[in-house]
Design a protein around this motif. Structure first.
Motif, short mmCIF file in Angstrom:
data_model
loop_
_atom_site.label_atom_id
_atom_site.label_comp_id
_atom_site.label_asym_id
_atom_site.label_seq_id
_atom_site.Cartn_x
_atom_site.Cartn_y
_atom_site.Cartn_z
N GLY A 11 0.84 -1.20 0.00
CA GLY A 11 0.00 0.00 0.00
C GLY A 11 0.87 1.24 0.00
O GLY A 11 2.00 1.23 -0.48
N GLU A 12 0.33 2.31 0.55
CA GLU A 12 1.06 3.58 0.62
C GLU A 12 0.91 4.19 2.00
O GLU A 12 -0.10 3.97 2.69
N VAL A 13 1.92 4.96 2.40
CA VAL A 13 1.86 5.71 3.64
C VAL A 13 2.57 7.05 3.42
O VAL A 13 3.61 7.10 2.76
N ALA A 14 1.98 8.10 3.93
CA ALA A 14 2.55 9.43 3.75
C ALA A 14 3.53 9.73 4.88
O ALA A 14 3.24 9.48 6.06
N LEU A 15 4.69 10.26 4.51
CA LEU A 15 5.63 10.74 5.51
C LEU A 15 5.02 11.95 6.21
O LEU A 15 4.55 12.88 5.55
N PRO A 16 5.00 11.99 7.53
CA PRO A 16 4.47 13.17 8.23
C PRO A 16 5.19 14.45 7.81
O PRO A 16 6.39 14.44 7.52
N ASP A 17 4.44 15.53 7.77
CA ASP A 17 4.99 16.82 7.36
C ASP A 17 6.18 17.19 8.26
O ASP A 17 6.11 17.10 9.48
N ALA A 18 7.27 17.60 7.61
CA ALA A 18 8.50 17.92 8.34
C ALA A 18 8.87 19.38 8.24
O ALA A 18 9.97 19.77 8.61
N SER A 19 7.95 20.22 7.77
CA SER A 19 8.31 21.60 7.47
C SER A 19 8.04 22.58 8.60
O SER A 19 8.57 23.69 8.59
N GLY A 20 7.22 22.20 9.58
CA GLY A 20 6.84 23.15 10.63
C GLY A 20 7.63 22.99 11.91
O GLY A 20 8.51 22.13 12.03
N ASP A 21 7.27 23.80 12.92
CA ASP A 21 8.00 23.76 14.19
C ASP A 21 7.51 22.66 15.13
O ASP A 21 8.12 22.41 16.17
N LEU A 22 6.38 22.00 14.78
CA LEU A 22 5.83 20.89 15.57
C LEU A 22 5.63 21.28 17.03
O LEU A 22 5.76 20.46 17.94
N GLY A 23 5.32 22.53 17.26
CA GLY A 23 5.10 23.00 18.62
C GLY A 23 6.37 23.35 19.37
O GLY A 23 6.32 23.56 20.59
N VAL A 24 7.49 23.38 18.67
CA VAL A 24 8.76 23.76 19.30
C VAL A 24 9.19 25.09 18.69
O VAL A 24 9.85 25.11 17.65
N PRO A 25 8.84 26.21 19.30
CA PRO A 25 9.18 27.52 18.72
C PRO A 25 10.68 27.66 18.51
O PRO A 25 11.50 27.21 19.31
N GLY A 26 11.02 28.26 17.38
CA GLY A 26 12.43 28.50 17.08
C GLY A 26 13.07 27.45 16.21
O GLY A 26 14.24 27.59 15.83
N VAL A 27 12.32 26.38 15.87
CA VAL A 27 12.84 25.35 14.96
C VAL A 27 12.03 25.42 13.68
O VAL A 27 10.80 25.28 13.69
N ALA A 28 12.70 25.62 12.57
CA ALA A 28 12.01 25.87 11.30
C ALA A 28 11.67 24.59 10.54
O ALA A 28 11.29 24.65 9.38
N GLY A 29 11.83 23.43 11.16
CA GLY A 29 11.51 22.19 10.49
C GLY A 29 12.69 21.24 10.44
O GLY A 29 13.74 21.47 11.04
N TYR A 30 12.51 20.15 9.69
CA TYR A 30 13.49 19.08 9.66
C TYR A 30 14.90 19.54 9.26
O TYR A 30 15.87 19.20 9.97
N PRO A 31 15.06 20.27 8.16
CA PRO A 31 16.44 20.63 7.77
C PRO A 31 17.20 21.35 8.88
O PRO A 31 18.37 21.05 9.13
N ALA A 32 16.53 22.28 9.56
CA ALA A 32 17.19 23.02 10.63
C ALA A 32 17.48 22.11 11.83
O ALA A 32 18.58 22.16 12.40
N ALA A 33 16.52 21.26 12.20
CA ALA A 33 16.71 20.39 13.36
C ALA A 33 17.83 19.38 13.12
O ALA A 33 18.72 19.21 13.95
N PHE A 34 17.80 18.70 11.96
CA PHE A 34 18.82 17.70 11.70
C PHE A 34 20.20 18.34 11.62
O PHE A 34 21.17 17.81 12.18
N THR A 35 20.30 19.47 10.94
CA THR A 35 21.61 20.12 10.78
C THR A 35 22.16 20.55 12.13
O THR A 35 23.36 20.40 12.39
N ASP A 36 21.30 21.05 13.01
CA ASP A 36 21.78 21.42 14.34
C ASP A 36 22.25 20.21 15.14
O ASP A 36 23.25 20.28 15.87
#
Length: 491
Positions: A304-329
């Motif tokens: 079947g198929e499954v969607a990857l959860p959205d990684a672009s927002g702060d997910l309730g953690v202010p100051g994090v711009a999403g996955y690229p910023a979090a992983f790089t840090d």
């Protein structure tokens, strides 16, 4: 008669156990091949004296129950071994000699393995390809114009050339799966916490774990069991995550059975890097996924198929711009622990210097927020993937990369080029999930194509490496990738 290097690791182990081959014979055979045939620059150091000493001890031992008794392997150049070079691929540490042996090397020694030397890695393992100013580039065997992948590129190139039957590696963002896919091999990154000697637990971000590269699913399972350090088929209590689906806990047993019907989802919804980079999935990568789906359906699995959860927002953690910023840090946070004084940083290559210099800018609050974001994203990904036994993606978005693909003088541009090549691998490290790369597809030979391998990645539930190995073994029975590697050795 089949040559020693054409035998799989488990086949070799059986012959050693039955005393039909000696460990000295095996070690001498592989040492000779390394000396003559390492055109891809897989090894950065060979210690024939130590190898033969270990091999003689293996032959003299009455107890041959070690899980890799007499089998040759090599340490990745990031794994210290007392008395051996410890440059970690960096000119800043050129000439350094390790004073202690890393637990990962210790557990393979305890399993009866015979160490031959050290396989190439990029400076501090920061790159998804293997090139350093100290050791040069490690290339795809048979294609000196293409990278072998990384950071465990030396390990993969050694196995693909028949210089080792299998090889340990480490994976902090795809560093086992990328070179395995590039070189047409199987590569397993276990669950965070699965390998006691290098588990990811206790590291900044928990990204890096040890794992295995080999020609076959069975040999990957054998080496992974050795990395876990099983005693009488059991994991040492309290040191490692146990696999819930197999009573004896043996990954080799799960791979050899290769049984079961499973629910497998193709991942949709893009990649975690889509918000920051222009990710393009090559037709060859799409073909690899499509070929895998056809094989899985023919084997009777539900797809079947499954969607990857959205990684672009702060997910309730202010100051994090999403996955690229979090992983790089988190990546920079790990780099901050590397003890290179500021006055020696001019010796670093641009990628390492960019990562380490920018790690100076991290604050405790910024790193804590990145970790909180990662924890929340891990929760969302595990929840989304949990109805499925495995989730399928390409391993690499692009075909094996030319030597000039990664900019040599700009660290940030180098990092961005790596993201374009491998946007599907790093989120598996961030979420701590197990994943296996399988070389299911081979492009058409010239003139229609390049005749190169393309891999797919199967991502599993926490602790369920056995399921990934069972699926991989079923695919391996159907798709002749092991024979492809042997054929390339003979060419």
């Amino acid at each position: 008669m089949t040559a020693i290097h054409e035998l799989g690791a488990l086949e070799l182990w059986k012959l050693l156990h039955a005393r039909e081959l000696s460990a000295v014979q095996v070690a001498e055979h592989f040492l000779d091949r390394i000396a003559r045939l390492d055109a891809a620059n897989a090894f950065v150091h060979v210690d024939a004296g130590l190898a033969l000493e270990r091999a003689r001890a293996a032959d003299a031992a009455e107890d041959r129950t070690g899980i890799i008794h007499g089998l040759p392997f090599a340490d990745k150049d990031l794994t210290p071994r007392a008395g051996q070079p410890a440059s970690m691929g960096s000119r800043a540490l050129e000439g350094a000699i390790a004073e202690v042996t890393h637990p990962l090397a210790q557990v393979l020694d305890a399993g009866g393995g015979v160490v031959l030397g050290r396989t190439a890695a990029p400076e501090f393992g920061f790159a998804g390809y293997t090139r350093s100013a100290l050791h040069g580039a490690t290339t795809l065997p048979g294609r000196p114009d293409l990278h072998a992948g990384g950071s465990s590129g030396g390990a993969a190139a050694a196995v693909a050339q028949g210089l080792l039957p299998f090889a340990p590696g480490s994976d902090g963002g795809g560093s086992i799966r990328i070179p395995a896919a590039t070189c047409g091999l199987v590569g397993l990154k276990p669950t965070r916490g699965r390998i006691p000697a290098q588990s990811g637990v206790g590291q900044v971000g928990g990204l890096t774990t040890a794992g295995a590269i080999a020609r076959s699913v069975i040999d990957v399972a054998l080496l992974t069991d050795a990395l876990i350090g099983r005693v009488n088929g059991r994991t040492p209590h309290g040191l490692s995550l146990r696999s819930p689906e197999h009573d004896d806990g043996s990954l080799l047993a799960a791979a050899m059975r290769g049984q079961g019907r499973f629910r497998i989802a193709v991942m949709t919804g893009g990649t975690p890097w889509d918000a920051s980079d222009d990710i393009r999935i090559a037709p060859e990568a799409e073909d690899a996924v499509a070929a895998t789906v056809r094989a899985l359906e023919a084997l009777g699995h539900e797809v079947g198929e499954v969607a990857l959860p959205d990684a672009s927002g702060d997910l309730g953690v202010p100051g994090v711009a999403g996955y690229p910023a979090a992983f790089t840090d988190l990546w920079r946070g790990g780099a901050a622990t590397i003890p290179i004084p500021r006055e020696q940083r001019h010796l670093l290559e641009p990628l390492a210097r960019w990562i380490i210099d920018t790690s100076d800018e991290l604050t405790a609050g910024g790193l804590a927020r990145a970790q909180l974001w990662a924890t929340e994203y891990e929760r969302r990904v595990i929840a989304a993937f949990s109805p499925w036994d495995a989730v399928l993606t390409p391993t690499t978005a692009l075909t094996p990369r030319p030597l000039d693909w990664y900019p040599a003088g700009d660290g940030e541009a180098d990092f961005r080029a790596q993201v374009l090549h491998t946007p599907h691998t790093s989120f598996v490290n961030l979420t701590g999930l197990p994943a296996i790369s399988l070389p299911v597809h081979q492009m058409a030979p010239p003139p229609e194509g390049e005749g190169l391998p393309m891999g797919v990645q199967l991502i599993g539930r926490p602790g369920e490496e056995g399921t990934l190995l069972a699926i991989g073994r079923q695919l391996e029975r159907r798709i002749p990738w092991t024979q492809r590697v042997v054929d390339r050795m003979r060419a």
